[in-house]
Design an enzyme around this catalytic site. Structure first.
Site, short mmCIF file in Angstrom:
data_model
loop_
_atom_site.label_atom_id
_atom_site.label_comp_id
_atom_site.label_asym_id
_atom_site.label_seq_id
_atom_site.Cartn_x
_atom_site.Cartn_y
_atom_site.Cartn_z
N ASP A 29 66.67 85.40 17.98
CA ASP A 29 66.13 85.41 19.35
C ASP A 29 66.80 84.35 20.24
O ASP A 29 66.11 83.54 20.87
CB ASP A 29 64.61 85.15 19.31
CG ASP A 29 63.88 86.08 18.35
OD1 ASP A 29 64.29 87.23 18.21
OD2 ASP A 29 62.89 85.63 17.74
N GLU A 201 60.19 94.89 23.14
CA GLU A 201 59.83 93.46 23.14
C GLU A 201 61.00 92.68 23.74
O GLU A 201 61.96 93.27 24.25
CB GLU A 201 59.58 93.00 21.71
CG GLU A 201 60.75 93.29 20.78
CD GLU A 201 60.46 93.08 19.31
OE1 GLU A 201 59.38 92.61 18.96
OE2 GLU A 201 61.35 93.41 18.50
#
Ligand code: FUB
Length: 441
Positions: A29, A201
């Site tokens: 991420d 997401e």
């Protein structure tokens, strides 16, 4: 002295970075931000832990590190900036420190992160920790951000000074941040309204030339668990409506389920930071950050980004060049040097008529009189090394070498500037781990 430093480099294992960019831990991420002329990387820190009931088969993260670089090649790990035990409102044993972001305002650094609140049953909230420097120390707020339930916070900073918090939770939500950067103003809105179904997401939004870009992981099966592609939409307003524009990066070719990314402009170039399970091919919840270059079309749309091993930045010729992170390859395969210690990296196996290239090697200031290639071979083979079209050396590797062996040979001609290397095998089979230039003949 030069000879000594050449030998020390050979021993110490300093190496130039390619993809993935961090070589001693998982970094998922990745959000990259430019502060004070350097790129800072805020990433999730995937681990495997038996202390967590889902720690061997699901996402498992207990803390965050921050890294910085001034050339996108050499990264400094500034260590842990926040851990789950430090979050006053968080469950200290949830291992749920998922995708973060960090922005600067008026000399303060605001680090946004998801965590599982105490006493929650599987839910997530978003917290903020504040620091005076990008490296921290970060002090978490006593409470989570009110009105924000979910994961993957990202802050859209607009050129007019406004800031919006965007997150994934019950869909794709966004709300204006108050001046204090710690609270949202009013109710959040649904940013996915009007976009094709499939948002999953990990939103990341930015402004460029007066246009707003909403980029996000997307599942072509309608958010039904296929691997995520990265896609984007554009708008004239930070809160939309956004118009879908297309794919930034297709799904992982090997089925890594998630991708999560950020865009950053550094020294005039745009880069995509994203992740892939390079060091963990058999478990895609252990991911590693990568970087590749982004090109915008004149109308502001984004060209698809091709994931590469080579990544970005220059590799110095007098440091180990990990040529297995190739630019192109034919009849060549990759394998881990040590399958039990995957952070040691890969080697490239050439078989038959094989070739690979490795772009952007910096010979400036390097006396490239000889090169040392770490190789081994069972059947033997002859490997030619080229700079551009020019052969600078050729070596016959005997069969049955057994262990990795450093083969040193003189470099033909003078090499200067930034060059692309090529390696060609004319027959047989040779494994090549890395190459380094320098020293006297
Ligand atoms: O890292 C855990 C989750 O996986 C992130 O929050 C998502 O964006 C996906 O990358």
């Amino acid at each position: 002295m030069r000879r000594l430093s050449f030998i020390l480099l050979l021993i110490s294992g300093i190496c130039a970075a390619q993809n993935p960019i961090i070589h001693d831990q998982f970094t998922a991420d990745p959000t990259a931000r430019v502060f004070n002329g350097k790129v800072y990387l805020f990433a999730s820190h995937d681990i495997r832990s038996e202390k967590n009931p889902r720690g061997l088969d699901w996402f498992c993260m207990e803390d965050y590190h921050v890294f910085s670089s001034d050339n996108l090649v050499d990264w400094t790990d500034h260590g842990v900036i926040l851990k789950q035990e430090d979050v006053p409102w968080g469950n200290p044993a949830a291992y749920s420190m998922w995708a973060p972001d960090c922005v600067e305002k008026n000399g303060k650094y605001y680090f946004y992160f998801p965590d599982a609140p105490k006493n929650s049953r599987g839910g997530f909230a978003v917290g903020v920790a504040v620091a005076d420097k990008p490296e921290g120390p970060y002090v978490p707020q006593e409470q989570q951000v009110a009105g924000v339930g979910g994961i993957d916070p990202c802050v859209l900073q607009c050129s007019n000074g406004d800031a919006y918090l965007i997150w994934s939770g019950g869909g794709l939500r966004a709300a204006k941040l108050k001046e204090n950067m710690l609270e949202i103003e009013g109710q959040s809105v649904d940013l996915a309204a009007g976009l094709p179904a499939g948002f999953k997401e990990g939103p990341f939004a930015f402004e460029r030339n007066g246009k707003f870009y909403l980029t996000y992981p997307y599942q072509f099966d309608g958010a039904n668990n296929s691997p995520e592609a990265l896609v984007y939409a554009m708008s004239d307003q930070p809160l939309g409506p956004y118009e879908y524009k297309g794919v930034i990066m297709p799904e992982s070719p090997v089925g890594c389920w998630t991708n999560h990314h950020s865009f950053v402009q550094f020294n005039g170039e745009w880069y995509l930071f994203y992740h892939h399970n390079d060091y963990s091919p058999d478990f895609d919840k252990n991911r590693s950050a990568r970087i590749d270059r982004v090109t915008f079309n004149p109308d502001g749309t984004i060209q698809q980004v091709v994931p590469t091993w080579r990544g970005v930045g220059l590799s110095r010729a007098d440091r180990f060049v990990e040529v297995d992170r190739y630019s192109t390859a034919e009849n060549a395969t990759l394998e881990f040097v040590n399958p039990d210690r995957r952070f040691d990296g890969w080697f490239i196996r050439y078989a038959g008529q094989a070739r690979s290239t490795y772009d952007d090697v910096d010979f400036n200031g390097v006396k490239a009189k000889k090169m040392t290639l770490r190789m081994r071979s069972s059947s033997g083979g002859s490997l030619r090394v080229k700079v551009g079209d020019k052969t600078i050396g050729e070596i016959t590797v005997p069969g049955q070498t057994g262990e990795w062996t450093d083969f040193t040979m003189p470099v033909k001609g003078k090499i200067a500037g930034v060059q692309d290397l090529a390696f060609e095998l004319t027959g047989g089979s040779v494994d090549l781990d890395r190459v380094i230039f320098g020293g006297k003949k």
